[in-house]
Write a protein that holds these residues in place. Structure first.
Motif, PDB file in Angstrom:
ATOM      1  N   ALA A  22       0.796  -1.536  -0.119  1.00  0.00           N
ATOM      2  CA  ALA A  22       0.322  -0.107  -0.339  1.00  0.00           C
ATOM      3  C   ALA A  22       0.865   1.429  -0.152  1.00  0.00           C
ATOM      4  CB  ALA A  22      -0.832  -0.323   1.019  1.00  0.00           C
ATOM      5  N   ALA A  23       0.542   2.069  -0.830  1.00  0.00           N
ATOM      6  CA  ALA A  23       1.778   3.668  -1.251  1.00  0.00           C
ATOM      7  C   ALA A  23       1.165   4.594  -0.328  1.00  0.00           C
ATOM      8  CB  ALA A  23       1.815   3.548  -2.660  1.00  0.00           C
ATOM      9  N   ILE A  28       0.676   5.239  -7.293  1.00  0.00           N
ATOM     10  CA  ILE A  28       1.597   4.936  -7.692  1.00  0.00           C
ATOM     11  C   ILE A  28       1.191   4.634  -9.636  1.00  0.00           C
ATOM     12  CG2 ILE A  28       1.883   2.934  -5.876  1.00  0.00           C
ATOM     13  CD1 ILE A  28      -0.538   1.924  -7.771  1.00  0.00           C
ATOM     14  N   GLY A  29       0.399   4.839 -10.212  1.00  0.00           N
ATOM     15  CA  GLY A  29       0.477   5.521 -11.648  1.00  0.00           C
ATOM     16  C   GLY A  29       1.622   6.072 -12.153  1.00  0.00           C
ATOM     17  N   ASN A  30       2.215   7.427 -11.528  1.00  0.00           N
ATOM     18  CA  ASN A  30       3.106   7.508 -12.060  1.00  0.00           C
ATOM     19  C   ASN A  30       4.512   7.204 -11.831  1.00  0.00           C
ATOM     20  OD1 ASN A  30       1.839   9.878 -12.639  1.00  0.00           O
ATOM     21  ND2 ASN A  30       1.617  10.233 -10.304  1.00  0.00           N
ATOM     22  N   TYR A  31       4.303   5.790 -11.166  1.00  0.00           N
ATOM     23  CA  TYR A  31       5.784   5.030 -10.738  1.00  0.00           C
ATOM     24  C   TYR A  31       5.864   3.863 -11.505  1.00  0.00           C
ATOM     25  CZ  TYR A  31       6.298   8.320  -7.173  1.00  0.00           C
ATOM     26  OH  TYR A  31       7.278   9.773  -6.717  1.00  0.00           O
ATOM     27  N   ASP A  71      -3.790  -1.864  -8.533  1.00  0.00           N
ATOM     28  CA  ASP A  71      -4.452  -1.249  -8.615  1.00  0.00           C
ATOM     29  C   ASP A  71      -4.653   0.196  -8.068  1.00  0.00           C
ATOM     30  OD1 ASP A  71      -7.543  -0.391  -8.012  1.00  0.00           O
ATOM     31  OD2 ASP A  71      -8.213  -2.245  -7.082  1.00  0.00           O
ATOM     32  N   HIS A  72      -5.001   0.983  -9.287  1.00  0.00           N
ATOM     33  CA  HIS A  72      -4.855   2.719  -8.679  1.00  0.00           C
ATOM     34  C   HIS A  72      -5.280   3.024  -8.167  1.00  0.00           C
ATOM     35  CE1 HIS A  72      -2.388   3.135 -13.215  1.00  0.00           C
ATOM     36  NE2 HIS A  72      -1.479   2.251 -11.833  1.00  0.00           N
ATOM     37  N   ALA A  73      -7.148   2.229  -8.209  1.00  0.00           N
ATOM     38  CA  ALA A  73      -8.311   3.027  -7.241  1.00  0.00           C
ATOM     39  C   ALA A  73      -7.158   2.571  -5.297  1.00  0.00           C
ATOM     40  CB  ALA A  73      -9.208   2.301  -7.639  1.00  0.00           C
ATOM     41  N   LYS A  74      -7.067   2.058  -5.851  1.00  0.00           N
ATOM     42  CA  LYS A  74      -6.839   1.718  -4.431  1.00  0.00           C
ATOM     43  C   LYS A  74      -4.948   2.206  -3.215  1.00  0.00           C
ATOM     44  CE  LYS A  74      -9.236  -2.246  -3.432  1.00  0.00           C
ATOM     45  NZ  LYS A  74      -9.808  -3.840  -3.162  1.00  0.00           N
ATOM     46  N   ASN A  75      -4.266   2.782  -5.047  1.00  0.00           N
ATOM     47  CA  ASN A  75      -2.935   2.699  -4.537  1.00  0.00           C
ATOM     48  C   ASN A  75      -2.293   1.688  -4.360  1.00  0.00           C
ATOM     49  OD1 ASN A  75      -1.330   5.247  -5.715  1.00  0.00           O
ATOM     50  ND2 ASN A  75      -0.973   5.726  -3.489  1.00  0.00           N
TER      51      ASN A  75
END
Length: 125
Positions: A22-23, A28-31, A71-75
């Motif tokens: 978990a971030a 996380i979409g940028n990584y 999961d970008h929604a959950k980061n």
């Protein structure tokens, strides 16, 4: 900025575990996101990585058994580990690489700027 890895534990050979990362403080979409592991007395090694575009790569030792997802929604990022072997025993770390590196670069720990604290995975034979 923090990565929190969880889901480790003790499992019998042939069993499964799912690790989560978990971030917080980063999107996380940028990584590019990766998993590494370190067994006792050994150097840290690459396990798997996933780019923001969802392309994935795996170390030969885990290919066909492990699956990385995000999961970008959950980061969050996940590592599903199936058909586990004794040699999978290690501390598993998730990490984040800023920007858009080519896939081969994500095999190298030097491109990751944020690391989680690690979660212990023990496989009994």
């Amino acid at each position: 900025v923090q990565l929190q890895a969880s889901g480790g534990g003790l499992v019998q050979a042939g069993g499964s575990l799912r690790l989560s990362c978990a971030a917080s403080g980063l999107t996380i979409g940028n990584y590019g996101m990766g998993w590494f592991r370190q067994a006792p007395g050994k150097e840290r090694e690459f396990v798997s990585a996933i780019r923001s575009g969802m392309t994935t790569t795996y170390a030969d030792s885990v290919k066909g058994r492990f699956t990385i997802s995000r999961d970008h929604a959950k980061n969050a990022v996940y590592l599903q580990m199936n058909k586990m072997k004794f040699e999978d025993t290690a501390v598993y770390y998730c990490a984040a690489a800023p920007g858009s590196y080519i896939m081969s670069a994500l095999w190298s720990a030097k491109y990751y700027s944020v690391w989680g604290q690690g979660t212990q995975v023990t496989v009994s034979s």
